[in-house]
Structures are given as structure tokens and as C-alpha cells.
Design a protein around this motif. Structure first.
Motif, short mmCIF file in Angstrom:
data_model
loop_
_atom_site.label_atom_id
_atom_site.label_comp_id
_atom_site.label_asym_id
_atom_site.label_seq_id
_atom_site.Cartn_x
_atom_site.Cartn_y
_atom_site.Cartn_z
N SER A 61 38.52 10.50 -0.35
CA SER A 61 37.57 10.36 -1.45
C SER A 61 38.18 10.95 -2.72
CB SER A 61 36.27 11.11 -1.14
OG SER A 61 35.68 10.70 0.06
N THR A 62 37.71 10.48 -3.85
CA THR A 62 38.10 11.03 -5.14
C THR A 62 36.85 11.38 -5.94
OG1 THR A 62 38.13 8.87 -6.26
CG2 THR A 62 40.17 9.58 -5.16
N HIS A 63 37.04 12.18 -6.97
CA HIS A 63 35.96 12.41 -7.94
C HIS A 63 36.59 12.52 -9.32
CE1 HIS A 63 32.27 13.81 -9.82
NE2 HIS A 63 31.64 13.50 -8.70
N ASP A 64 35.94 11.88 -10.29
CA ASP A 64 36.46 11.96 -11.66
C ASP A 64 35.86 13.16 -12.38
OD1 ASP A 64 33.87 11.24 -12.44
OD2 ASP A 64 34.41 9.16 -12.89
N ASN A 68 31.26 10.51 -10.89
CA ASN A 68 31.57 9.38 -10.03
C ASN A 68 32.51 9.74 -8.88
OD1 ASN A 68 30.19 7.38 -11.71
ND2 ASN A 68 31.82 7.81 -13.19
N TYR A 69 32.05 9.41 -7.67
CA TYR A 69 32.92 9.43 -6.50
C TYR A 69 33.64 8.09 -6.39
CZ TYR A 69 31.46 13.82 -4.32
OH TYR A 69 31.26 15.15 -4.04
N GLY A 70 34.81 8.11 -5.80
CA GLY A 70 35.56 6.90 -5.52
C GLY A 70 36.38 7.10 -4.27
N SER A 92 39.03 -0.52 -5.32
CA SER A 92 38.10 -1.14 -6.26
C SER A 92 36.66 -1.00 -5.79
CB SER A 92 38.44 -2.62 -6.45
OG SER A 92 38.43 -3.30 -5.20
N SER A 93 36.47 -0.76 -4.49
CA SER A 93 35.14 -0.56 -3.92
C SER A 93 35.14 0.75 -3.15
CB SER A 93 34.79 -1.72 -2.98
OG SER A 93 33.55 -1.52 -2.34
N GLY A 94 34.19 1.63 -3.46
CA GLY A 94 34.20 2.97 -2.88
C GLY A 94 33.94 2.99 -1.38
N THR A 95 34.73 3.77 -0.67
CA THR A 95 34.52 4.03 0.77
C THR A 95 34.57 5.54 0.95
OG1 THR A 95 36.88 3.80 1.26
CG2 THR A 95 35.54 1.82 1.45
N VAL A 96 33.53 6.22 0.51
CA VAL A 96 33.52 7.68 0.45
C VAL A 96 33.44 8.29 1.85
CG1 VAL A 96 32.26 9.69 -0.42
CG2 VAL A 96 32.53 7.64 -1.85
N ASP A 303 30.66 18.91 -6.97
CA ASP A 303 31.36 17.63 -7.11
C ASP A 303 32.61 17.73 -7.97
OD1 ASP A 303 29.45 16.43 -5.54
OD2 ASP A 303 28.31 15.59 -7.22
N LEU A 304 32.70 18.74 -8.82
CA LEU A 304 33.84 18.86 -9.72
C LEU A 304 34.85 19.91 -9.25
CD1 LEU A 304 32.04 18.63 -13.18
CD2 LEU A 304 33.15 16.80 -11.86
N LEU A 305 34.65 20.46 -8.06
CA LEU A 305 35.61 21.44 -7.56
C LEU A 305 36.96 20.77 -7.32
CD1 LEU A 305 33.40 23.42 -4.99
CD2 LEU A 305 34.17 24.18 -7.26
#
Length: 348
Positions: A61-64, A68-70, A92-96, A303-305
Motif C-alpha cells: 500500500s502507499t499513501h500520499d 489518499n491510499y494507493g 492505476s486501481s487501488g488494492t490496499v 495515515d501520514l506516518l
């Protein structure tokens, strides 16, 4: 002339795989930070890792910097020391909170995830290195648990099982016949573990121990010094689970035993598997945990850690057992040119 018959008695041996019992207490060594997020992301987290053509294939997973998660995948690499230089490929499509494995009965790769429109979802592919080559989203579960989070999927010879957490002190399980997979587990589920919220929080993982009829479950907990993993064992995926390591002072993996100096948290990730298939097999003689950690000085909104990948390696595996065992003997008569009835036995 005397006839001599030579009997060759050869012992028959069968090689059995060596395995290790789980240690009475776990001790680890840790890498430093293995990779930093590419520009635009503040965190890399929720790692899943599967063997692929002799390399490691990792999704995360990513977070900006906003809300937004991605999701992303690393290009395959042979050694975790190469993770920093592996390309980070956005999906292009999130799979968190992904779970990646190869479903051998139907020769297809599966990527399970949360927040896909139903409780849990999945996609399939024949080429898991192409992060944007997955199928459309399919329903994995419609279980009505309002805080359902962090699925994992595992199978035995008869059934597939979905395990998930709830950020609420409960761990849940659903099942289906293996012939129906990939597909939906439906809305039914069983609560298999219950306790305090911080003790059974999230990031449940389930593995088969190589060479044993035994399964290992990991559950992420919240402790006074950071995130850590508790462990449980069972003799069947559909059975009951027994506590293995369930304290912050003596955990499966945490600040107390990780050996990590760059993070207090040992959080959501996966054990490095010995097989990519749905059995989720790990070698207890060579346990490694790809985890997310963060600087102890970081803080703010969860979420921003600034989560980063790290790798734990077990430093105290138990002595392997098993190996080559003698199962019997065979006898072959080899006559030579002589007379009489003398037989000479030769053991080999």
C-alpha cells in the motif's frame, strides 16, 4: 568347481525434508530501511511478498501527502539488499493491504485486498509482475463486519480459508471448497479469537509450517512501546488456535526482540514464504519477516506516518529434525562361475 552366489543387500532409503520446531522464544536481527517511497508518496506499507522465478515479488500500500491510499508493486529482485533500487510501480486501481499468491489448481495469480467495493475483493493475472495487468475487481467476501480489515487467504487440500481482523479484538474466518476458488466466500464467518482490542488488532497472517501438519498465525498488536506481533498455532486451518507468544515483553516479533535500531514498531508485513502457492508455506528453519517500521521520532496522523520496509531474520532457529531415514533392505543374487552352494552377503 564351486558355484558362489553373491547376495547384495542394499538398504533402501527415503529422503525426508528437514524441519524445525518453533523456538521457545524468538530472537531476530533486523536490516535497516530497505527502501524509501518515490516522489509523491509518504509511506510504503502493508507488504505482501511471494517467490517468483527465483526472485522476490512485493506488493504494498502507499499513501500520499494528502488523504489518499494507493497501491504499488516493486520490480522483482533477487536479494532484499536490492529493494532500494527496484522500480516502484504505481497501480492505476487501488488494492490496499494486498495478499499475493499463486493459486496452483487453476494456474492463476491472485491479489486479494480491502476497500474494493465489497468487504474484501480480488483480482487475477497470469503475469503478476505487470502491476496494471490484473483483471477487473471481483468479490471475495461480503461479510458484514463494519471494521473488517487486513484479509489473508490460505488453502489446504480440500478448502480455501479467508482470515481477517476488525480493529476490535476479534479475528474472523470464512471457508469454501477449494474447487469453488477463486470466488466469493459469501457473508458467513466465524469468530475464532476474541480479546482486548489492542491485543488482537489487525494484520492477521496465516502460514503452513514446512514439513509439519501445523499452522502459524500472526496478529498485529498495539503495545506500550509500539506495534508488535503475537503468534498462535493450530493443527488444522478449520480448527482452534493455541497461544504461542502473546506478550509485548516476549512477542513473536516486536521492539523487545527485533534487534532493530531504526524503529520501535514491527508492523504489517509478511513472512518470506518457501512457496508462492495457496498453501502459504514458510520454512521454520529460516524465518524472515518483511515488515513496516518508522522512525520513533515521527508522529502525527496515522495515515501520514512515514512507514518503510525492513526485514527481520530469525537468529535462533531450533535444530533441524528429519532427513534421510532407512526404510528396509533389498537382496539381489549375483552368481559367479563356480560350483557348490556358498552364498556371500555384501551390505551396501
Amino acid at each position: 568347481m564351486m558355484k558362489i552366489s553373491v547376495a547384495v543387500l542394499a538398504s533402501a532409503a527415503v529422503a525426508t525434508a528437514q524441519t524445525c520446531a518453533l523456538p521457545s522464544s524468538y530472537k531476530w536481527s533486523s536490516s535497516g530501511v530497505l527502501a524509501t517511497p518515490k516522489s509523491g508518496w509518504v509511506a510504503l506499507k502493508d507488504f505482501t511478498v511471494a517467490p517468483y522465478n527465483g526472485q522476490h515479488l512485493v506488493y504494498a500500500s502507499t499513501h500520499d501527502a494528502g488523504s489518499n491510499y494507493g497501491s504499488m508493486g516493486f520490480s522483482p529482485f533477487s536479494d532484499f539488499s536490492q529493494m532500494a533500487s527496484a522500480s516502484q510501480n504505481a497501480m492505476s486501481s487501488g488494492t490496499v493491504a494486498p495478499t499475493l499468491f499463486y493459486f496452483a489448481p487453476k494456474s492463476i495469480w491472485v491479489l486479494a485486498f480491502q476497500w474494493g467495493g465489497t468487504t474484501f475483493s480480488y483480482k487475477t493475472s497470469t503475469n503478476p509482475t505487470n502491476v496494471n495487468g490484473w483483471s477487473s475487481t471481483q468479490t471475495l467476501s461480503t461479510a458484514s463486519v463494519s471494521t473488517a480489515i487486513d484479509q489473508t487467504v490460505i488453502g489446504d487440500s480440500s478448502n480455501m480459508y479467508l482470515f481477517f481482523a476488525g480493529d476490535n479484538g476479534n479475528i474472523y474466518r470464512s471457508s469454501m471448497p477449494i474447487g469453488n476458488f477463486p470466488g466469493s466466500f459469501g457473508s458467513s464467518y466465524t469468530t475464532i479469537l476474541s480479546g482486548a482490542t489492542n491485543d488482537l488488532f489487525e494484520a492477521v497472517q496465516v502460514y503452513k509450517l514446512k514439513g509439519q501438519t501445523k499452522y502459524l498465525m500472526l496478529v498485529e498488536s498495539i503495545g506500550s512501546q509500539g506495534r508488535y506481533f503475537r503468534s498462535y498455532t493450530a493443527t488444522s486451518l478449520g480448527g482452534s488456535w493455541t497461544a504461542d507468544k502473546t506478550s509485548e515483553s516476549d512477542p513473536f516479533a516486536g521492539k523487545a526482540n527485533s534487534g532493530a535500531t531504526w524503529t520501535n514498531d514491527i508492523s504489517h508485513g509478511e513472512l518470506v514464504r518457501s512457496s508462492s502457492d495457496q498453501t502459504m508455506e514458510v520454512d521454520p528453519c529460516n524465518l524472515r519477516l518483511l515488515y513496516q517500521g518508522r522512525s520513533p521520532s515521527s508522529g502525527g496522523t496515522y495515515d501520514l506516518l512515514p512507514w518503510r520496509p525492513g526485514l527481520l531474520t530469525l537468529t535462533n532457529p531450533t535444530t533441524p529434525s528429519g532427513g534421510t531415514t532407512t526404510t528396509g533392505t533389498t537382496t539381489t543374487n549375483k552368481p559367479t562361475s563356480s560350483s557348490g552352494g556358498c552364498t556371500v552377503a555384501i551390505y551396501g
